[in-house]
Structure formats: structure tokens, C-alpha cells
Design a protein around this motif. Sequence first.
Motif, PDB file in Angstrom:
ATOM      1  N   ARG A  34      12.313 -44.542 -13.710  1.00  0.00           N
ATOM      2  CA  ARG A  34      12.829 -43.976 -12.592  1.00  0.00           C
ATOM      3  C   ARG A  34      12.394 -44.833 -11.749  1.00  0.00           C
ATOM      4  NH1 ARG A  34      14.381 -39.399 -15.859  1.00  0.00           N
ATOM      5  NH2 ARG A  34      12.364 -38.526 -15.164  1.00  0.00           N
ATOM      6  N   TYR A  35      11.287 -44.972 -11.904  1.00  0.00           N
ATOM      7  CA  TYR A  35      10.545 -44.646 -10.084  1.00  0.00           C
ATOM      8  C   TYR A  35      11.025 -47.005  -9.740  1.00  0.00           C
ATOM      9  CZ  TYR A  35       6.789 -46.776  -7.317  1.00  0.00           C
ATOM     10  OH  TYR A  35       6.310 -47.771  -6.278  1.00  0.00           O
ATOM     11  N   TYR A  41      14.137 -52.095  -8.878  1.00  0.00           N
ATOM     12  CA  TYR A  41      13.820 -53.396  -9.894  1.00  0.00           C
ATOM     13  C   TYR A  41      14.702 -53.591 -10.818  1.00  0.00           C
ATOM     14  CZ  TYR A  41       9.453 -53.508  -7.117  1.00  0.00           C
ATOM     15  OH  TYR A  41       8.646 -53.120  -6.180  1.00  0.00           O
ATOM     16  N   ILE A  42      14.628 -52.046 -12.022  1.00  0.00           N
ATOM     17  CA  ILE A  42      15.880 -52.169 -12.383  1.00  0.00           C
ATOM     18  C   ILE A  42      17.410 -51.274 -12.173  1.00  0.00           C
ATOM     19  CG2 ILE A  42      14.076 -52.853 -14.070  1.00  0.00           C
ATOM     20  CD1 ILE A  42      15.106 -49.288 -15.391  1.00  0.00           C
ATOM     21  N   ILE A  61      15.070 -56.084 -20.595  1.00  0.00           N
ATOM     22  CA  ILE A  61      14.258 -56.678 -21.144  1.00  0.00           C
ATOM     23  C   ILE A  61      13.086 -56.410 -19.914  1.00  0.00           C
ATOM     24  CG2 ILE A  61      14.324 -59.642 -20.331  1.00  0.00           C
ATOM     25  CD1 ILE A  61      17.187 -59.691 -22.173  1.00  0.00           C
ATOM     26  N   LYS A  62      13.824 -55.556 -18.613  1.00  0.00           N
ATOM     27  CA  LYS A  62      13.146 -56.717 -17.151  1.00  0.00           C
ATOM     28  C   LYS A  62      12.205 -55.163 -17.144  1.00  0.00           C
ATOM     29  CE  LYS A  62      17.170 -57.674 -14.125  1.00  0.00           C
ATOM     30  NZ  LYS A  62      16.888 -57.448 -12.582  1.00  0.00           N
ATOM     31  N   ALA A  63      12.530 -53.865 -18.279  1.00  0.00           N
ATOM     32  CA  ALA A  63      11.325 -52.680 -18.424  1.00  0.00           C
ATOM     33  C   ALA A  63       9.942 -53.734 -19.444  1.00  0.00           C
ATOM     34  CB  ALA A  63      12.746 -52.198 -18.973  1.00  0.00           C
ATOM     35  N   VAL A  78       3.866 -58.111  -8.092  1.00  0.00           N
ATOM     36  CA  VAL A  78       3.234 -60.217  -8.928  1.00  0.00           C
ATOM     37  C   VAL A  78       4.832 -59.627 -10.019  1.00  0.00           C
ATOM     38  CG1 VAL A  78       1.898 -61.217  -9.993  1.00  0.00           C
ATOM     39  CG2 VAL A  78       1.609 -60.510  -7.826  1.00  0.00           C
ATOM     40  N   ALA A  79       4.874 -58.502 -10.679  1.00  0.00           N
ATOM     41  CA  ALA A  79       5.690 -58.374 -11.973  1.00  0.00           C
ATOM     42  C   ALA A  79       6.921 -58.727 -12.060  1.00  0.00           C
ATOM     43  CB  ALA A  79       4.436 -56.882 -12.286  1.00  0.00           C
ATOM     44  N   VAL A  80       7.429 -57.774 -11.141  1.00  0.00           N
ATOM     45  CA  VAL A  80       9.266 -58.311 -10.690  1.00  0.00           C
ATOM     46  C   VAL A  80       8.702 -59.597 -10.161  1.00  0.00           C
ATOM     47  CG1 VAL A  80      10.334 -57.620  -8.778  1.00  0.00           C
ATOM     48  CG2 VAL A  80       8.896 -55.810 -10.018  1.00  0.00           C
TER      49      VAL A  80
END
Length: 147
Positions: A34-35, A41-42, A61-63, A78-80
Motif C-alpha cells: 500500500r505504501y 510506484y505500483i 512484476i514491479k512489486a 533507485v529500485a524504482v
Amino acid sequence: MQKDLFLKLIDMDRLIFGISELCKMAGVTPRQLRYWEQKGYIKARASEGNKAREYDANAMIKAVLIKHFLDEGYTLNVAVQKIQRYMANMKIIRSIIREHFVGIEEIDGELAVNLGYFDEAKRQILYVIVKDGRSSFKLVDASIGNN
């Protein structure tokens, strides 16, 4: 016919997951998910009324990738950024598959993915031969190919 069925099977928009399934797949808590959603981001799919959150395959996939890169020690930002590149690359690969996949055939006793005509004159067909988990390319004269 084989192409249409295959494209339906890999259609990312048709894969829908609830929040609990997505959390299990990504190895995260609903709070984390949820954050990430709150930060943009998703995205959950649009739902009607009080229906539980649903996510498509792109969100899954993003998660999974966010969790992977966080576990690797990267910051969330950076991950995003890394994920945006992965998603762009996946979009290119899906486009190639949608445009060029013709079917799966047998060539010289081996499974082969038919990627269609290799040349504008339609004289050669490009195949990907899959053997022992490895792949190689093979050009076949169209007059002897299965097209």
C-alpha cells in the motif's frame, strides 16, 4: 490460430491478483504494498464499490522487482529507477513476440519457434531452435519451411 491462442496466454492484462496473492508472490506485507501504491510506484486496478484491491501482472512484476532491489541494498528510489528500465525492455520484448511469433513447429526433429519471414522477399524463415534448454537461430528456405 496457434498465434492467437499464444498471444491470449501471454496477455498481461488478463492476469489479476488480489492483495494477499501479490504480497505472497513479492514477499512483502500489505502495508509495504500500500505504501508503494501511495507513492505511485505500483497501481491497483480500478474497482467498483468496496471491492478488494486487485493488481495486474505489471504491478506484480514491479512489486517483485522492488523487493528484489531493496534486498540487494538499493534505496526505494533507485529500485524504482531500475524497474523503469526493466519494464521498458519487457515492453520491447512483448512487442517483438506479438509481431513476429508465428508458432511452434518441429524442424529436423527439434522444437523450433517460427518467427516468420526473415527477408522482405519472403524467401527465408527465421526459427529459434530450442535444445537442452539452450536456443540457436536457423534460417530455412521458405519453400521447405512449414509456412
